[in-house]
Design a protein around this motif. Structure first.
Motif, PDB file in Angstrom:
ATOM      1  N   ASP A  37      22.017  23.606 -15.141  1.00 44.72           N
ATOM      2  CA  ASP A  37      22.445  24.225 -13.952  1.00 44.72           C
ATOM      3  C   ASP A  37      21.466  24.770 -12.919  1.00 44.72           C
ATOM      4  O   ASP A  37      20.882  25.725 -13.472  1.00 44.72           O
ATOM      5  N   TYR A  38      21.333  24.384 -11.828  1.00 45.13           N
ATOM      6  CA  TYR A  38      20.452  24.922 -11.061  1.00 45.13           C
ATOM      7  C   TYR A  38      20.458  26.343 -10.523  1.00 45.13           C
ATOM      8  O   TYR A  38      19.501  26.718 -10.203  1.00 45.13           O
ATOM      9  N   GLN A  39      21.856  26.685 -10.354  1.00 46.40           N
ATOM     10  CA  GLN A  39      22.094  28.175  -9.774  1.00 46.40           C
ATOM     11  C   GLN A  39      21.588  29.171 -11.031  1.00 46.40           C
ATOM     12  O   GLN A  39      20.838  30.122 -10.650  1.00 46.40           O
ATOM     13  N   SER A  40      21.834  28.880 -12.216  1.00 48.09           N
ATOM     14  CA  SER A  40      21.658  29.959 -13.040  1.00 48.09           C
ATOM     15  C   SER A  40      20.273  29.464 -13.790  1.00 48.09           C
ATOM     16  O   SER A  40      19.866  30.661 -14.413  1.00 48.09           O
ATOM     17  N   LYS A  41      19.920  28.503 -13.559  1.00 50.67           N
ATOM     18  CA  LYS A  41      18.562  28.011 -14.156  1.00 50.67           C
ATOM     19  C   LYS A  41      18.476  28.040 -15.518  1.00 50.67           C
ATOM     20  O   LYS A  41      17.687  28.471 -16.465  1.00 50.67           O
ATOM     21  N   LEU A  42      19.594  27.472 -15.952  1.00 55.54           N
ATOM     22  CA  LEU A  42      19.960  27.491 -17.485  1.00 55.54           C
ATOM     23  C   LEU A  42      20.259  25.911 -17.912  1.00 55.54           C
ATOM     24  O   LEU A  42      20.890  25.428 -17.177  1.00 55.54           O
ATOM     25  N   SER A  43      19.828  25.636 -19.252  1.00 56.56           N
ATOM     26  CA  SER A  43      20.111  24.400 -19.910  1.00 56.56           C
ATOM     27  C   SER A  43      21.006  24.700 -21.155  1.00 56.56           C
ATOM     28  O   SER A  43      20.759  25.771 -21.610  1.00 56.56           O
ATOM     29  N   PHE A  44      22.015  23.696 -21.317  1.00 57.69           N
ATOM     30  CA  PHE A  44      22.929  24.275 -22.415  1.00 57.69           C
ATOM     31  C   PHE A  44      23.467  22.804 -22.977  1.00 57.69           C
ATOM     32  O   PHE A  44      23.315  22.016 -22.410  1.00 57.69           O
ATOM     33  N   LYS A  45      24.239  22.946 -23.985  1.00 59.75           N
ATOM     34  CA  LYS A  45      25.338  22.020 -24.654  1.00 59.75           C
ATOM     35  C   LYS A  45      26.681  22.587 -24.533  1.00 59.75           C
ATOM     36  O   LYS A  45      26.725  23.813 -24.381  1.00 59.75           O
ATOM     37  N   PHE A  46      27.573  21.684 -24.044  1.00 60.69           N
ATOM     38  CA  PHE A  46      28.953  21.915 -23.929  1.00 60.69           C
ATOM     39  C   PHE A  46      29.789  21.368 -25.022  1.00 60.69           C
ATOM     40  O   PHE A  46      29.813  19.899 -24.879  1.00 60.69           O
ATOM     41  N   ASP A  47      30.657  22.159 -25.748  1.00 58.17           N
ATOM     42  CA  ASP A  47      31.227  21.452 -26.558  1.00 58.17           C
ATOM     43  C   ASP A  47      32.862  21.291 -26.002  1.00 58.17           C
ATOM     44  O   ASP A  47      33.637  22.182 -25.727  1.00 58.17           O
ATOM     45  N   LEU A  48      33.181  20.074 -25.595  1.00 60.29           N
ATOM     46  CA  LEU A  48      34.343  19.930 -24.839  1.00 60.29           C
ATOM     47  C   LEU A  48      35.773  20.445 -25.749  1.00 60.29           C
ATOM     48  O   LEU A  48      36.701  20.792 -25.324  1.00 60.29           O
ATOM     49  N   LEU A  49      35.618  20.044 -27.124  1.00 54.81           N
ATOM     50  CA  LEU A  49      36.678  20.141 -27.998  1.00 54.81           C
ATOM     51  C   LEU A  49      37.001  21.679 -28.117  1.00 54.81           C
ATOM     52  O   LEU A  49      38.150  22.280 -28.173  1.00 54.81           O
ATOM     53  N   GLN A  50      35.942  22.657 -28.183  1.00 54.33           N
ATOM     54  CA  GLN A  50      35.960  23.990 -28.221  1.00 54.33           C
ATOM     55  C   GLN A  50      35.997  24.600 -26.932  1.00 54.33           C
ATOM     56  O   GLN A  50      36.269  25.771 -26.959  1.00 54.33           O
ATOM     57  N   ASN A  51      35.868  23.950 -25.787  1.00 53.20           N
ATOM     58  CA  ASN A  51      35.522  24.476 -24.568  1.00 53.20           C
ATOM     59  C   ASN A  51      34.618  25.707 -24.610  1.00 53.20           C
ATOM     60  O   ASN A  51      34.931  26.875 -24.054  1.00 53.20           O
ATOM     61  N   GLN A  52      33.286  25.600 -24.906  1.00 57.01           N
ATOM     62  CA  GLN A  52      32.632  26.569 -25.172  1.00 57.01           C
ATOM     63  C   GLN A  52      31.013  25.835 -24.903  1.00 57.01           C
ATOM     64  O   GLN A  52      30.637  24.900 -25.378  1.00 57.01           O
ATOM     65  N   LEU A  53      30.217  26.898 -24.537  1.00 56.24           N
ATOM     66  CA  LEU A  53      28.814  26.751 -24.256  1.00 56.24           C
ATOM     67  C   LEU A  53      28.191  26.784 -25.640  1.00 56.24           C
ATOM     68  O   LEU A  53      28.346  27.950 -26.074  1.00 56.24           O
ATOM     69  N   LYS A  54      27.023  26.038 -25.545  1.00 56.19           N
ATOM     70  CA  LYS A  54      26.149  26.224 -27.087  1.00 56.19           C
ATOM     71  C   LYS A  54      24.727  25.974 -26.438  1.00 56.19           C
ATOM     72  O   LYS A  54      24.414  25.374 -25.578  1.00 56.19           O
ATOM     73  N   ASP A  55      24.061  26.869 -27.516  1.00 58.02           N
ATOM     74  CA  ASP A  55      22.359  26.423 -27.565  1.00 58.02           C
ATOM     75  C   ASP A  55      21.937  26.655 -25.780  1.00 58.02           C
ATOM     76  O   ASP A  55      21.140  25.605 -25.336  1.00 58.02           O
ATOM     77  N   ILE A  56      22.117  27.978 -25.212  1.00 56.57           N
ATOM     78  CA  ILE A  56      21.671  28.245 -24.086  1.00 56.57           C
ATOM     79  C   ILE A  56      20.195  28.417 -23.930  1.00 56.57           C
ATOM     80  O   ILE A  56      19.806  29.371 -24.722  1.00 56.57           O
ATOM     81  N   GLN A  57      19.614  27.903 -23.039  1.00 60.50           N
ATOM     82  CA  GLN A  57      18.168  28.153 -22.866  1.00 60.50           C
ATOM     83  C   GLN A  57      17.733  28.333 -21.481  1.00 60.50           C
ATOM     84  O   GLN A  57      18.464  27.694 -20.614  1.00 60.50           O
ATOM     85  N   SER A  58      16.640  28.880 -20.989  1.00 61.94           N
ATOM     86  CA  SER A  58      16.274  29.198 -19.619  1.00 61.94           C
ATOM     87  C   SER A  58      15.534  27.923 -19.436  1.00 61.94           C
ATOM     88  O   SER A  58      14.879  27.164 -20.348  1.00 61.94           O
ATOM     89  N   HIS A  59      15.731  27.643 -18.177  1.00 61.54           N
ATOM     90  CA  HIS A  59      15.026  26.315 -17.728  1.00 61.54           C
ATOM     91  C   HIS A  59      14.607  26.522 -16.315  1.00 61.54           C
ATOM     92  O   HIS A  59      15.376  26.644 -15.270  1.00 61.54           O
ATOM     93  N   GLY A  60      13.205  26.483 -15.947  1.00 64.71           N
ATOM     94  CA  GLY A  60      12.519  26.762 -14.776  1.00 64.71           C
ATOM     95  C   GLY A  60      12.716  25.445 -13.906  1.00 64.71           C
ATOM     96  O   GLY A  60      12.922  24.383 -14.211  1.00 64.71           O
ATOM     97  N   ILE A  61      12.633  25.933 -12.467  1.00 64.92           N
ATOM     98  CA  ILE A  61      12.659  24.875 -11.247  1.00 64.92           C
ATOM     99  C   ILE A  61      11.515  25.314 -10.527  1.00 64.92           C
ATOM    100  O   ILE A  61      11.158  26.388 -10.355  1.00 64.92           O
ATOM    101  N   ILE A  62      11.069  24.356  -9.876  1.00 65.75           N
ATOM    102  CA  ILE A  62      10.023  24.449  -8.676  1.00 65.75           C
ATOM    103  C   ILE A  62      10.909  24.840  -7.313  1.00 65.75           C
ATOM    104  O   ILE A  62      11.595  24.060  -6.919  1.00 65.75           O
ATOM    105  N   ARG A  63      10.463  25.786  -6.841  1.00 65.81           N
ATOM    106  CA  ARG A  63      11.115  26.321  -5.636  1.00 65.81           C
ATOM    107  C   ARG A  63      10.061  25.937  -4.484  1.00 65.81           C
ATOM    108  O   ARG A  63       9.128  26.185  -4.255  1.00 65.81           O
TER     109      ARG A  63
END
Length: 299
Positions: A85-111
């Motif tokens: 996600d560019y807005q929050s600068k986070l990468s994550f996994k999404f469990d559609l069955l549980q409707n839940q974000l998992k393994d959230i990590q920061s992810h830098g971008i070039i401004r």
């Protein structure tokens, strides 16, 4: 063919194909039904995770991170079943069955200027979406292909009315390259509806578009892009409604025993009833019209 005689690989292929075919908003229902047939929790969990990842990309499943909407697509996949996600600068996994974000990590971008333009386009697109969609979501992503910068704008809105036996999805995607003077916008609008009250009816309608945009400055580009999206989606919506109305009229004509005129005229029944001065005789149970008898029904 009975599932019991299939090999494990064949079962995996069948399960994944069936889950991927699930209409938008019905993935979990399809998964639960398959679980009753397969009765292999480990196999179903693995295939559900794989198919769920593809389902999210195919139908632009919306999430909310830090109060901002995020639309999942293959454009923000970063590998290993992860999204970015560019807005929050986070990468994550999404469990559609549980409707839940998992393994959230920061992810830098070039401004850089491209990132600034992405934010400007997102602001213009949000104004359009908030004005035209009941619960719409939008997102703008950036991508580099062979040292060329692209912006990808995604729009999604849905209504999942399982109790009323129907689900519907509208989504569109718009891509353009960042050029100095003129750029070409490639778009695709997609609508899908599923009705399952007395019949199992699937409707899918899509349209591909190509338009050119003049690039003056970043603010003007963002405004012109939002106007272009609005214009093209309005044209598409009007065409879909007209086509569905014609389809409805054609179905009605086939049901009726003889052709009747369709005037599309609004009938004021209250005025007609008051005009007729109906007099009721309760004892006989008849309705007498004191002025005239209405013998021609208007459709």
């Amino acid at each position: 063919m009975s599932l019991s005689i299939l090999s494990r690989k064949e079962k995996e292929r069948v399960i994944r194909r069936l889950l991927i075919q699930a209409p938008p908003g019905e993935f979990v229902n399809a998964f639960d039904d398959l679980c009753l047939l397969i009765r292999d929790e480990k196999l179903m969990h693995h295939q559900g995770e794989c198919a769920g990842h593809q389902h999210c990309q195919k139908y632009s499943v919306p999430l909310c991170i830090d109060g901002n909407p995020v639309l999942l697509s293959h454009h923000n996949v970063v590998g290993d079943y992860r999204f970015f996600d560019y807005q929050s600068k986070l990468s994550f996994k999404f469990d559609l069955l549980q409707n839940q974000l998992k393994d959230i990590q920061s992810h830098g971008i070039i401004r850089n200027e491209t990132e600034y333009l992405r934010n400007v386009v997102l602001c213009a697109l949000k104004l359009y979406v908030n004005d035209h969609y009941p619960t719409g979501n939008c997102n703008v992503l950036r991508k580099s292909v062979k040292n060329k910068e692209f912006l990808i704008a995604c729009i999604e809105d849905h209504s999942y009315e399982t109790r009323d036996c129907w689900n519907g999805l509208w989504k569109s995607k718009w891509i353009f390259q960042i050029n100095p003077f003129l750029t070409q916008v490639t778009g695709r609008i997609f609508v899908q509806a599923h009705f399952f009250r007395a019949v199992n009816l699937h409707i899918e309608i899509s349209k591909d578009l190509k338009e050119s945009l003049e690039v003056v400055n970043q603010a003007q580009l963002a405004l012109n892009f939002a106007r272009l999206v609005e214009e093209q989606e309005n044209i598409f919506q009007a065409a879909v409604l007209e086509e569905l109305q014609e389809l409805s009229n054609e179905a009605l004509r086939k049901i009726l025993r003889r052709d009747l005129p369709v005037t599309r005229t609004l009938i004021d029944w209250q005025r007609i009833l008051s005009d007729l001065n109906l007099v009721m005789y309760p004892k006989l149970g008849y309705v007498i019209y004191s002025r005239s008898v209405l013998c021609n029904w208007i459709i």
